[in-house]
Structure formats: C-alpha cells, structure tokens
Design an enzyme around this catalytic site. Structure first.
Site, short mmCIF file in Angstrom:
data_model
loop_
_atom_site.label_atom_id
_atom_site.label_comp_id
_atom_site.label_asym_id
_atom_site.label_seq_id
_atom_site.Cartn_x
_atom_site.Cartn_y
_atom_site.Cartn_z
N THR A 195 30.21 -1.65 -107.51
CA THR A 195 29.97 -0.51 -106.61
C THR A 195 29.78 -1.08 -105.21
O THR A 195 29.68 -2.30 -105.02
CB THR A 195 28.69 0.26 -106.99
OG1 THR A 195 27.56 -0.57 -106.67
CG2 THR A 195 28.65 0.62 -108.46
N ASP A 196 29.70 -0.20 -104.21
CA ASP A 196 29.48 -0.69 -102.83
C ASP A 196 28.17 -1.46 -102.72
O ASP A 196 28.07 -2.46 -102.02
CB ASP A 196 29.46 0.49 -101.85
CG ASP A 196 30.87 1.02 -101.62
OD1 ASP A 196 31.84 0.30 -101.98
OD2 ASP A 196 31.00 2.15 -101.12
N CYS A 197 27.13 -0.98 -103.41
CA CYS A 197 25.84 -1.65 -103.31
C CYS A 197 25.70 -2.82 -104.30
O CYS A 197 24.89 -3.72 -104.10
CB CYS A 197 24.71 -0.65 -103.47
SG CYS A 197 24.95 0.52 -104.80
N TYR A 198 26.48 -2.78 -105.40
CA TYR A 198 26.48 -3.87 -106.38
C TYR A 198 27.93 -4.31 -106.62
O TYR A 198 28.54 -3.96 -107.62
CB TYR A 198 25.86 -3.41 -107.70
CG TYR A 198 24.37 -3.16 -107.64
CD1 TYR A 198 23.48 -4.24 -107.58
CD2 TYR A 198 23.87 -1.87 -107.64
CE1 TYR A 198 22.12 -4.01 -107.53
CE2 TYR A 198 22.50 -1.63 -107.58
CZ TYR A 198 21.63 -2.72 -107.53
OH TYR A 198 20.29 -2.48 -107.48
#
Lengths: 128, 500
Positions: free
Chosen positions: B129-132
C-alpha cells in the site's frame, strides 16, 4: 533372550516351530503369537547359548529370525512422564512408580513399536 | 465460622507466616482437622495441571521493517500464523500444521522453539500500500527480537474431560492418543485431585484477573474460556501470560499420531482459603470426581456414554468395561502437575507471589450449544446405487470377471449362502488372479476385510472412510450384513460438484 520369528504364507500352516523344538531340544517359550492366512509372527524367549542352533533350525525351514536386542529407548529430556504409553503396550513395559515417574522394564520389550505412535512427545525410539 | 480476607492472607505472604499446602496435601488436613480447623490453619491451597491444551497460541509483535510492510499472510518455520490484525502482529495457534512437514511440526513446535530461544524463519507477504509499500519479508527471528510474545489461550484447563475408548475393530488415532480396538485401552486427561477448577467449583476465587502459574511464570485468567459449560461441570478458562518469561519445562509441543499437533501447557491456580466452604472444596479427592467414558468409535458429536467413571478408578491403572479389565493411560502428566503445585507453593512461601480475588466472577450458567448447520447433511442413502449385483463366494472368478465386464463397474460384493457380505472383488483382484494362475474361486482372491457403510451414515464420514482406508467404494449394509447398495468415490465427487 528374545527372538521374533516371521513366517510367510507358504510355511504358515506347517508345524515348523514344533519341528525346530524337537530337532534342537531347546525350550522355546512363546510370549506373543499372531497368525493369519498369509503371515505368522511369534515372539519367544530362548536360552542365549542356543540361539545359533535354534536359528538354523528355523531358517532352514523357511522362517526369518530376528534377535530382539534393541529394546525401547526413552529420551528423558523429551518425555513428560504422562504415561500415555502404559495402556497400549501389550507386555507392560511401562508403569508408574510411587511418585508417578515412568518406569521402563525394557527386558520385556518385544519391539512391536505401538508405543512409538502413542507417545505425544516423540520420546520413544527403537533400535538405538 | 472462619472468615479471612485476601488482604490478611497477602499480609501473611509478605511477612512469611503464610501456611500454603497443595490440593493433594489438603485432603488429609481436612480429614484430620475438619473443614473449620483446616480453614483456620491453611491460608492457600495450590493446584496444578500439565496436559494437552489444543486451544492455545501466542500473539507476536515483530516491530516494523524498513521499508514497512503490512503483513497479509505469514509463515513461521512454514507454519501459517494469522496476521489479519494491523501490520506486524500475528497469532500463532498450536494446532496449525507446517505446510511442508505436516503434523510432525506445527504451531505448538514454533511456540516451544520460541520459548527455547531458537531461531525461527519468517516469511510474510502483502499486497503493498502507499503507507506500507513492501510486498515480501524474509527474515530470521527469535523470541528476544520480538516486542511482545503474549500467550493467550482461548480454552485451557478444562474442569474435567471425558475418558476415551474404542469399540471398533481397528485402532483409532485421536487427540486422546491411540485407542486400541475392542475396548483395548482407555485414555483420560486432567490432574484429578490437583485439577484447578475442581478445587473451587463455585468459582469463588477463580475469575477474571486471578493471578496464576502459567508456563513457569505468573500469568492471569482473562475470563471464562470458549465452550465454557459450567452447568455440565465442564468449565474452561481463557489464560494469558508472557511467553518471554516461560520455560520449556512447562510449555511442550506434542504430536498425536494421525491427529496433529497440540501444546502441553503447565498451569496452576492458588486458592485462597477465605472460609470453610473453600477448605471443604479443596479437599476433593480423585474418588469424588466423576466423568464419562465415551466410545470414540462412533464418529459423531454425540458419542455414547459407556459408563461413568471416577478419576480414582482411572488412576488405578485399569477399569472394568462389560466385565473386561481394560488398562488406562493418562494423557496429562501427574508428576508435572504435582511439580507445578509445589513450585507455586514455594513462590507463595517465599513471598514472590501474591494471591488475588477476581475482578469479575465467571459465568455459572453459560450454555455450550452445538453448531447451527443450515445445509442438511446428505446421507449415504441419498446417493448410493441400490442396483448392486453380488456374487457367491464359491463362484469361479471367471464369473466375477463376466459380471464386472457386463455391468461396467469395478467393485463386486461377495456374499455367503446366507446372503451376508463376506468380501469384495475388484477388477484388480481378478487381473492378479489371472497373472498368478493359482486360484479359481472368488473366495480365494477376494478382499475379506471390507470397509462398509450404512444407509444412515453421513456422506462426510463415508468420504473420510474411503480416504483413510485408501479404497474407492464402500458396500452399504444393514445390521445383518445384507448388501443394500454401494457408494463409490465417483458418487461423492458428483455430489460435491453439485454442491459447489
């Protein structure tokens, strides 16, 4: 000493044990026996000094003879002394001592291997 | 009437004047002094148990990787752990099996390896994901590398458990161990006289927040366990403790042949003797604890009760079933249970362990219901072929070959003159007979040990029988061994194809 005598289908109906006893004059003391139409298995105690002649007498008649000299071995680090092995052993090798420790009388062992499958902690082994 | 407060007892623990005994020792003390005398004399009674507790597991937190990952699926030494909780938390359950080693190694073994400080190979995957952004993580960890390793066992310490035996003609491999044919043995679990919940059956001191012994360190009772069934005498507990402080002396992986993995957990509960009733309760003996002996040969949720039996009888080494003396085996270690009760006693004596009252009592009426099943279980009678031809055992095998060819099926049940099933012949048996050229009759070439089913058996049981016996058809027989039909693995495949 204990020996295991295996008989295949072709000799399972012949009296080879009786013949071997008469031939050798040895006191073969049967402690376990299992027969079906295709296979026979006998565990017996014999005087140690007569192994060679009893083995020859049986092998000449088509049987297979195995010396039961590697009884059950208990790994004391793995064993939690639950006692699961006690009720599945056909010859009562395992018992509880007064303090609920496991006692092993390996002289009685006929190396059937039933207890190996029962032990939840993989603490029992044959042939070591 | 004796009445003591928990603060009084803890005061004595602090000043070293406390009198602690094990639940085993308490039996004689109450016998000698009576409940009132014993309640005056004894401050704490310790219990202990060490046995297979399948419903156990550990919450792990690995810390964040760089770049970070939100792990979606995770394997520890090839055993899957549940990681559908945030980014780097996972729950490893005791009975989950290794994908490569099967039941030889499972979640329980990962837990024991963690306790022993051994290295564990970790493999995690994520969609990214964008954050992970990270998609894959491969590393090797041990317990010291983790932020937390919190044991949280949903159902431990059964108040008592049913004893098991087997009426069938073959050995069963169960979570109660190997059960030999024809009532060849009996197995049971639990510590009897030392059993924690039996020593406080009204749950006066055992409840949410009670401090306990768990795996060799201090742990806590979270509350009632899953399937808690107090009215039936089958109370359970949910427990937590810090795995980092536990010892492999009390946390041990196990494998039950043909069943799978489980975790042997050592736990003990101190019972503060606040009054005479508790003194009386802790004097319970093996002879007072009654359980049911169940026939595990019946593959149903409602296994028949063969008889009731006390722990005193079970622990004597043999019990009577229909006039036959049958040897018994515990699956729990009484020696270890006693060791736990004694260790807990020493902790309290030394002032290292304070007893506690629950902040909330356990429920005493919760029912334990069966699963709601919305799909009807199909039965053998629903799918079996009733159009089945049989052959007499004295017929020649050429006749058998002819029938198999004409009818185009592969399994021919063999019957005796009374029309009872005595064997089965397959095309393979006939090929073998032709190749060997030794026998002429069906009875000489048939398989005698036939696995059968009955019309009212659930299809799932038949499918299990086909698989575990490595056969592809089961004759359907009535109670007189008359052949009513046949069920093949093809019939079951077709049923499943319709289902999905």
């Amino acid at each position: 000493m204990m020996i295991k005598i295996n008989m295949a289908a072709d000799i399972v109906t012949t009296p080879i044990l009786a013949e071997a006893i008469i031939e050798t004059g040895s006191l073969l003391n049967i402690s376990q026996a299992h027969f079906d139409p295709i296979h026979g298995e006998v565990v017996a105690e014999i005087p140690s000094d007569q192994l060679a002649k009893i083995r020859d007498a049986l092998v000449n008649r088509g049987a297979e003879v195995v010396v039961l000299n590697t009884p059950i071995h208990r790994d004391e680090d793995e064993c939690v002394e639950c006692g699961a092995c006690i009720s599945v052993c056909p010859v009562k090798v395992f018992s509880f001592a007064d303090d609920w420790s496991i006692e092993v009388d390996s002289d009685k062992c006929i190396q059937c291997g039933t207890c190996l499958k029962m032990c939840p902690h993989n603490a029992l082994a044959l042939g070591q | 009437m004796v009445k003591k407060s928990i603060h009084e007892i803890n005061g004595r623990i602090r000043d070293g004047s406390v009198n602690v005994v094990t639940a085993e020792e308490m039996v004689d003390i109450v016998g000698e002094l009576g409940a009132e005398g014993a309640a005056k004399e004894v401050d704490v009674v310790t219990t202990g148990t060490f046995g297979a507790m399948c419903s156990s597991g550990v919450w792990l937190n690995f810390g964040h990787s760089e770049p970070p990952i939100r792990i979606g699926k995770l394997w520890l030494n090839d055993v899957e752990a549940y990681s559908g909780v945030a980014a780097v938390d996972a729950y490893i359950g005791a009975t989950q099996q290794s994908q490569s080693k099967g039941m030889e190694y499972g979640g329980a073994h990962v837990i024991e390896d963690l306790v022993r400080g051994n290295s564990i190979d970790m493999h995690g995957i994520s969609p990214g994901t964008d954050c992970y952004p990270r998609k894959v993580i491969d590393t090797t960890i041990n317990i010291y590398d983790l932020n937390q390793a919190i044991m949280l066992n949903p159902r431990n310490s059964y108040q008592k458990y049913n004893a098991a035996t087997n009426s069938t003609n073959h050995t069963l491999h169960t979570y109660m161990g190997s059960l030999l044919p024809h009532y060849g043995n009996v197995t049971y679990s639990g510590a009897g006289v030392l059993s924690p919940m039996h020593n406080d059956p009204n749950y006066e001191t055992i409840g949410t927040g009670t401090r306990i012994f768990l795996g060799g360190t201090q742990g806590y009772i979270v509350g009632e366990g899953t399937q808690h069934s107090p009215a039936a005498g089958f109370g359970t507990l949910m427990l937590k403790g810090d795995l980092k402080k536990m010892s492999s002396e009390y946390i041990r992986a196990a494998t039950f042949e043909g069943y799978g993995t489980s975790l042997y957990v050592g736990m003990g509960i101190p019972i503060p003797i606040l009054n005479e009733d508790l003194a009386k309760a802790t004097a319970i003996t093996d002879d007072d604890i009654v359980t049911n002996l169940l026939d595990y040969g019946i593959p149903s949720r409602d296994r028949p009760v063969l008889r009731t039996v006390t722990y005193g009888e079970l622990r004597s080494g043999s019990i009577d079933i229909d006039g036959k003396e049958v040897p018994t085996s515990p699956m729990s270690s009484f020696k270890k249970s006693r060791q736990i009760a004694n260790e807990l006693k020493e902790w309290i004596r030394a002032g290292d362990f304070l007893v506690s009252m629950p902040v909330e009592r356990l429920p005493t009426t919760t029912p334990c219901n069966a699963m709601k099943q919305t799909n009807v279980n199909p039965l053998v009678v629903d799918i079996m072929s009733s159009d089945v031809t049989t052959i007499h055992e004295d017929a020649g095998f050429h006749d058998a070959a002819k029938i198999i060819m004409e009818k185009q099926f592969n399994h021919l049940p063999v019957v005796d003159s009374g029309n009872h099933l005595v064997g089965i012949v397959t095309a393979w048996d006939i090929s073998k007979a032709v190749a060997k050229d030794e026998h002429d009759l069906v009875k000489d070439i048939m398989t005698r040990n036939v696995v059968t089913t009955s019309p009212d058996e659930a299809i799932d049981i038949s499918a299990f029988k086909l698989d575990s016996n490595n056969v592809s058809a089961l004759p359907v027989v009535d109670s007189n061994k008359h052949v009513l039909g046949i069920v093949t693995s093809d019939d079951i495949s077709k049923l499943l194809a319709r289902r999905h």
